[in-house]
Design an enzyme around this catalytic site. Structure first.
Site, mmCIF file in Angstrom:
data_model
loop_
_atom_site.group_PDB
_atom_site.id
_atom_site.type_symbol
_atom_site.label_atom_id
_atom_site.label_comp_id
_atom_site.label_asym_id
_atom_site.label_seq_id
_atom_site.Cartn_x
_atom_site.Cartn_y
_atom_site.Cartn_z
ATOM 1 N N GLU A 48 -23.190 3.971 0.443
ATOM 2 C CA GLU A 48 -23.451 2.568 0.734
ATOM 3 C C GLU A 48 -22.231 1.709 0.422
ATOM 4 O O GLU A 48 -21.889 0.780 1.175
ATOM 5 C CB GLU A 48 -24.664 2.086 -0.067
ATOM 6 C CG GLU A 48 -25.966 2.775 0.325
ATOM 7 C CD GLU A 48 -27.102 2.406 -0.617
ATOM 8 O OE1 GLU A 48 -26.918 1.494 -1.439
ATOM 9 O OE2 GLU A 48 -28.167 3.035 -0.516
ATOM 10 N N CYS A 89 0.857 -1.190 0.000
ATOM 11 C CA CYS A 89 0.000 0.000 0.000
ATOM 12 C C CYS A 89 0.894 1.241 0.000
ATOM 13 O O CYS A 89 1.318 1.725 1.052
ATOM 14 C CB CYS A 89 -0.919 -0.006 1.217
ATOM 15 S SG CYS A 89 -2.076 1.373 1.247
ATOM 16 N N THR A 119 -26.569 3.863 9.416
ATOM 17 C CA THR A 119 -27.857 3.622 8.770
ATOM 18 C C THR A 119 -27.651 3.032 7.382
ATOM 19 O O THR A 119 -26.857 3.541 6.590
ATOM 20 C CB THR A 119 -28.654 4.929 8.658
ATOM 21 O OG1 THR A 119 -28.804 5.505 9.961
ATOM 22 C CG2 THR A 119 -30.020 4.664 8.049
#
Length: 445
Positions: A415, A95, A346
């Protein structure tokens, strides 16, 4: 009249709900802005990871709080050593983004630049972490009591329990963060090396000036005053005082140009040195041993050799949390807050999907829950989503992947980021469970 009133209530109620929703969205944006501002004030800039996580500000707060505590607050390990351990962890997955950031922090905090030449240049104590780093990054189920004993019983290079717990937390934090960086493409924000001027010409000069006889170029500095004096000497209208004054000004101008030239050459040399330094940052392979050691499927057929890690026997809530908190003050609370925050985000897909993602990752790493029906994983997770999760959780290494894992469905950005956060936190907890269980086994042996 009553019927008419009832009919009008629905649009009013709907409008009220829209206003409340807009207020909530505005509040969340304001909170995200505050978190990013605090992050920017603390580091001087907002990194790509924080920008990605900003769509979930409550989680971002818990993440930044834990990360700041691990890397910058009081603890048994010196600050430069913490960032060097982070470099070792990020290098296992090649990385570049994290290797560069922690290399810069390492030097900024007074770390020895020679250590960045490679793992063999680091002190023996840090080199001893290489094996547990490799195991936790790729096959955490191999973590054993014998590895802990080697680190704690190795003469002058031995580790204390408190130091080892902090080191393990840093390793697990950075391994899992590599998954997030890979899955969200956050490493596209890796800073580019500073550009140099063409043909090695100092940046304040044009490459064509010297060749065209421009007095700002290096070829004309030596004879600039001489040319001016020659012109003025043939001008019969110039008196002696004026001529001397002009010669003096020409000499001063020459000195200033030479000074600018020297300064430009110094800047150029600094750019070259910075390029070399950044090349050092961008080469994770020098911190990696046994590069062929990688993730292997934890299959049920291997139960005789590698026993399944059953959460009912050793869990974060009942065992890992208290041990981590006892040996590394307050870290248990901060990590627990991260785990709770990511599951509290949520999501339109409901808690069942969150648990399916979490348990699927733990299953791939040999951790199982006796009270969970794993048929839910196949029912709730589409095949493309499972392929994506496995790639991000187990193979977050761009040097070994021909392309980044493809998305599984057209989801909103927030999402998709939430799924990447679930992957990161589930992996973090899995590595911590294996490492802390091995430490517990050593302590009770």
């Amino acid at each position: 009249m009553i019927i008419c009133t009832n009919k009008m209530e629905y649009p009013l109620r709907s409008q009220c709900q829209r206003v409340q929703k807009q207020a909530m969205v505005s509040k969340e944006k304001e909170r995200a802005s505050r978190v990013l501002m605090k992050s920017a004030l603390g580091r001087g800039s907002v990194d790509a990871v924080s920008q990605q996580m900003a769509s979930h500000p409550q989680y971002l707060e818990s993440f930044l709080r834990a990360q700041h505590y691990i890397l910058h607050m009081d603890g048994p390990l010196p600050l430069p050593c913490r960032h060097y351990i982070a470099i070792m962890a990020a290098a296992r997955h090649h990385c570049n983004y994290l290797v560069y950031l922690h290399s810069a922090q390492f030097l900024r905090l007074g770390g020895d630049p020679l250590w960045l030449q490679g793992l063999e240049a680091a002190p023996p104590r840090l080199r001893l972490l290489d094996h547990i780093n490799k195991v936790l990054a790729h096959q955490p189920w191999l973590a054993a009591c014998s590895h802990i004993k080697t680190l704690l019983k190795c003469g002058e290079s031995c580790w204390s329990l408190a130091e080892l717990v902090q080191a393990v937390v840093i390793l697990a934090h950075c391994h899992s963060l590599c998954s997030f960086v890979f899955g969200s493409n956050a490493d596209s924000g890796h800073p580019a090396p500073p550009s140099k001027s063409p043909n090695g010409t100092p940046p304040t000069l044009c490459a064509f000036d010297a060749a065209n006889g421009n007095p700002n170029g290096p070829l004309c500095l030596d004879n600039a005053a001489e040319q001016m004096t020659r012109r003025w000497s043939v001008d019969s209208s110039s008196d002696v005082l004026c001529l001397k004054e002009r010669i003096h000004r020409a000499q001063e101008e020459r000195d200033k140009r030479e000074e600018r030239m020297l300064h430009a050459q110094t800047l150029q040399q600094a750019d070259v040195e910075e390029d070399d330094e950044m090349m050092c940052f961008a080469d994770p392979s020098r911190f990696v041993t046994d590069p062929d050691f990688d993730y292997q499927d934890f299959a049920r057929r291997d139960e005789d050799h590698f026993q399944v890690f059953r959460v009912q026997d050793y869990s974060w809530e009942d065992h890992g949390f208290s041990l981590a908190n006892r040996l590394y003050s307050d870290i248990g609370h901060l990590l627990d807050e991260r785990f709770r925050s990511v599951t509290a985000v949520t999501s339109p897909h409901g808690p069942e999907l969150k648990r399916a993602v979490w348990n699927y990752i733990h299953c791939m790493l040999g951790i199982r829950y006796d009270d969970y029906d794993y048929g839910e994983v196949d029912r709730l997770l589409e095949r493309d989503l499972k392929v994506y999760i496995k790639a991000v959780a187990c193979f977050p290494d761009p040097s070994r992947s021909s392309a980044r894992p493809l998305g599984w469905a057209p989801l909103k950005t927030s999402e998709r980021i939430h799924v990447n956060l679930l992957i990161m936190e589930a992996r973090l907890q899995a590595e911590l469970l294996y490492a802390l269980r091995a430490i517990t086994q050593y302590m009770v042996a």
